[in-house]
Design a protein around this motif. Structure first.
Motif, mmCIF file in Angstrom:
data_model
loop_
_atom_site.group_PDB
_atom_site.id
_atom_site.type_symbol
_atom_site.label_atom_id
_atom_site.label_comp_id
_atom_site.label_asym_id
_atom_site.label_seq_id
_atom_site.Cartn_x
_atom_site.Cartn_y
_atom_site.Cartn_z
ATOM 1 N N GLY A 106 0.799 -1.217 0.000
ATOM 2 C CA GLY A 106 0.000 0.000 0.000
ATOM 3 C C GLY A 106 0.829 1.264 0.000
ATOM 4 N N SER A 107 2.141 1.141 0.238
ATOM 5 C CA SER A 107 3.003 2.323 0.211
ATOM 6 C C SER A 107 3.324 2.700 -1.232
ATOM 7 N N VAL A 108 3.786 3.936 -1.403
ATOM 8 C CA VAL A 108 4.148 4.430 -2.730
ATOM 9 C C VAL A 108 5.664 4.533 -2.801
ATOM 10 N N LEU A 109 6.256 3.844 -3.773
ATOM 11 C CA LEU A 109 7.682 3.959 -4.046
ATOM 12 C C LEU A 109 7.883 5.215 -4.880
ATOM 13 N N ALA A 110 8.705 6.139 -4.373
ATOM 14 C CA ALA A 110 8.954 7.408 -5.065
ATOM 15 C C ALA A 110 10.347 7.387 -5.680
ATOM 16 N N LEU A 111 10.392 7.431 -7.013
ATOM 17 C CA LEU A 111 11.673 7.489 -7.713
ATOM 18 C C LEU A 111 12.068 8.944 -7.907
ATOM 19 N N HIS A 183 13.875 7.696 -3.674
ATOM 20 C CA HIS A 183 13.828 8.334 -2.360
ATOM 21 C C HIS A 183 13.530 7.287 -1.295
ATOM 22 N N GLY A 184 12.515 6.465 -1.551
ATOM 23 C CA GLY A 184 12.047 5.489 -0.582
ATOM 24 C C GLY A 184 10.540 5.341 -0.697
ATOM 25 N N PHE A 185 9.879 5.048 0.429
ATOM 26 C CA PHE A 185 8.463 4.717 0.435
ATOM 27 C C PHE A 185 7.667 5.739 1.243
ATOM 28 N N ILE A 186 6.526 6.117 0.698
ATOM 29 C CA ILE A 186 5.564 6.962 1.392
ATOM 30 C C ILE A 186 4.450 6.036 1.832
ATOM 31 N N TYR A 187 4.140 6.038 3.144
ATOM 32 C CA TYR A 187 3.198 5.081 3.694
ATOM 33 C C TYR A 187 1.799 5.666 3.807
ATOM 34 N N SER A 188 0.838 4.967 3.213
ATOM 35 C CA SER A 188 -0.568 5.310 3.421
ATOM 36 C C SER A 188 -0.914 4.916 4.857
ATOM 37 N N GLU A 189 -2.074 5.311 5.325
ATOM 38 C CA GLU A 189 -2.470 4.930 6.686
ATOM 39 C C GLU A 189 -2.496 3.424 6.857
ATOM 40 N N SER A 190 -3.037 2.701 5.860
ATOM 41 C CA SER A 190 -3.104 1.237 5.967
ATOM 42 C C SER A 190 -1.718 0.611 5.882
ATOM 43 N N ALA A 191 -0.841 1.178 5.047
ATOM 44 C CA ALA A 191 0.520 0.639 4.941
ATOM 45 C C ALA A 191 1.283 0.877 6.232
ATOM 46 N N ALA A 192 1.118 2.053 6.848
ATOM 47 C CA ALA A 192 1.777 2.353 8.110
ATOM 48 C C ALA A 192 1.297 1.417 9.209
ATOM 49 N N ALA A 193 -0.004 1.118 9.218
ATOM 50 C CA ALA A 193 -0.564 0.230 10.237
ATOM 51 C C ALA A 193 -0.044 -1.185 10.077
#
Length: 195
Positions: A106-111, A183-193
């Motif tokens: 659910g996270s977003v990989l940011a290039l 850069h890495g990963f941006i976590y959605s609320e569900s991905a963070a949980a």
């Protein structure tokens, strides 16, 4: 679910995350398995549970009714509500969303934006294969607004921190030869949980 009109507006939104087509991986003859499919339904959703996958998944390319860029696709599928070009997401996420170097479903990989990837790029993690490989769904990757489903991405960084990746090239049925800075990963609320 959002009304179709909002989805249509998203499809028309602009993303500078389109890779430079002149630097695309060389085209290979398409097999029946890698031929693009027509898609007229809603966008595929992230949310495949974390699991160890031992066989390479079935990758495919979907052709939406209208071309879509990586930004509106990542926003719609992940639920991360950030606006702006792909290369701005990492900076914009700071203070609004958790970020990190460990993938989560659910996270977003940011290039990062580079000379070969002038607008950066975003992809949504749909599965963790192992500590060096994930699957992503992404839009407008080396094509004209098509959607790539279950695309493997491999961490090739020296420190296993996902700062350098290689992306599966579906038409060639292999990893591409180019390494992309991430850069890495941006976590959605569900991905963070789930982390």
């Amino acid at each position: 679910m959002r009304p179709f009109a909002i989805l249509a507006a998203l499809l028309l939104a602009s993303c500078s995350g389109q890779p430079d087509a002149r630097n695309a991986e060389p085209a290979a003859p398409r097999s029946a398995a890698s031929a693009p499919e027509r898609q007229t339904a809603a966008l595929p959703r992230a949310g495949i549970p974390d699991t160890s996958v031992f066989a390479r998944p079935s990758t495919r390319i979907l052709v939406p009714a209208r071309p879509i860029e990586c930004v509106p696709y990542a926003r719609e599928v992940s639920g991360i509500d950030i606006r702006g070009d792909a290369w701005t997401w990492w900076r914009t996420a700071k203070g609004r969303y958790r970020t990190g170097q460990v993938p989560a479903v659910g996270s977003v990989l940011a290039l990062k934006r580079t000379k070969h990837l002038r607008g950066g790029h975003l992809a949504v993690v749909t599965a963790i294969l192992n500590n060096r490989e994930v699957l992503v769904d992404q839009a407008n990757w080396l094509n004209q607004g098509q959607i790539h489903i279950s695309t493997p991405v491999r961490d090739v960084s020296a420190n296993n921190d996902w700062s350098a990746v290689r992306v599966w090239y579906i038409p060639g049925d292999t990893y591409g030869t180019r390494t992309y800075a991430a850069h890495g990963f941006i976590y959605s609320e569900s991905a963070a949980a789930s982390r």
